[in-house]
Design an enzyme around this catalytic site. Structure first.
Site, PDB file in Angstrom:
ATOM      1  N   VAL A  88       0.593  -1.281   0.136  1.00 55.43           N
ATOM      2  CA  VAL A  88       0.332   0.170  -0.027  1.00 55.43           C
ATOM      3  C   VAL A  88       0.512   0.933   0.019  1.00 55.43           C
ATOM      4  O   VAL A  88       2.130   1.690   0.930  1.00 55.43           O
ATOM      5  CB  VAL A  88      -1.234   0.014   1.371  1.00 55.43           C
ATOM      6  CG1 VAL A  88      -2.195  -1.264   1.037  1.00 55.43           C
ATOM      7  CG2 VAL A  88      -0.736  -0.058   2.501  1.00 55.43           C
ATOM      8  N   SER A  89       0.313   2.192  -0.923  1.00 55.84           N
ATOM      9  CA  SER A  89       1.295   3.412  -0.945  1.00 55.84           C
ATOM     10  C   SER A  89       0.622   4.606  -0.402  1.00 55.84           C
ATOM     11  O   SER A  89       1.271   5.469  -1.229  1.00 55.84           O
ATOM     12  CB  SER A  89       1.689   3.577  -2.557  1.00 55.84           C
ATOM     13  OG  SER A  89       0.440   3.415  -2.989  1.00 55.84           O
TER      14      SER A  89
END
Length: 211
Positions: free
Chosen positions: A10-11
């Site tokens: 997840v960025s």
């Protein structure tokens, strides 16, 4: 004893690995262990160079299953994704995706089955890269569009976050229905339709309200 690992990347701050795990379990996967990289870009960093990715590769053993939301979690671009999946299959690790329920298994012995499998890997990796490039282009267009507007006029505040916008675009590119996307992201069908009809304006709205 074989294990089923779930890898989440997840960025953005408003995405969570827990949410991705819930999606996988709703799709019928039984997860033994979750390994995640949070706040890590998949565009610039290989799986082996991410803290969680490196840890994952050290944990996986022959006969294990690796579950990911989509193949783009595994690499930076077309070549990186295909190389990573092939390396995992060479270790007799099965790779499965939550979206579309794809299975990549290195145990296939029949040449035709292997040819179809490898062609599918290439197609999915190319699709992931094309979607990422389209997202970046839409973001650039949206920001440019926002800058061209009167700063005093921002319009209605978006009802979606960056993570939700990216999820909508990704699922639209993969052929998901508007109703399914709305259920998955928690957005209204009308919001998903608006994003679908004008992705540049959707980006522009986020850019106008980012300050």
């Amino acid at each position: 004893m074989s294990m089923t690992f779930f890898y989440a990347r997840v960025s953005t701050t408003d995405q969570t690995a827990a949410h991705q795990r819930i999606q996988a379990e709703k799709a019928g996967f039984t997860i033994n262990e979750v390994v995640a990289d949070e706040g890590v870009s998949g565009v610039s960093t290989k799986l082996a160079d991410r803290p969680g990715g490196s840890r994952l590769l050290g944990k996986l053993r022959e006969g294990d299953t690796l579950v990911v939301r989509w193949v783009d979690r595994l690499g930076r671009d077309y070549q990186d994704v295909t190389d990573t999946i092939q390396a995992l299959m060479n270790r007799r690790i099965v790779v499965r995706t939550v979206i579309n329920g794809l299975v990549f298994d290195g145990a296939a012995a029949d040449p035709m089955q292997r040819a179809v499998r490898d062609a599918l890997i290439s197609f999915m990796a190319a699709t992931a890269q094309a979607q990422a490039e389209a997202s970046k282009e839409a973001q650039r267009a949206g920001i440019a569009h926002a800058k061209g507007r009167d700063d005093a006029y921002r319009g209605r505040k978006p009802s979606y976050s960056r993570a939700q916008l990216e999820a909508v675009r990704a699922q639209l590119a993969q052929g998901a229905s508007v109703s399914a996307i709305a259920r998955d992201t928690g957005l209204s069908r009308q919001t998903v339709y608006r994003i679908q009809e004008d992705p540049a304006e959707a980006e522009a709205a986020l850019a106008r309200w980012s300050a």
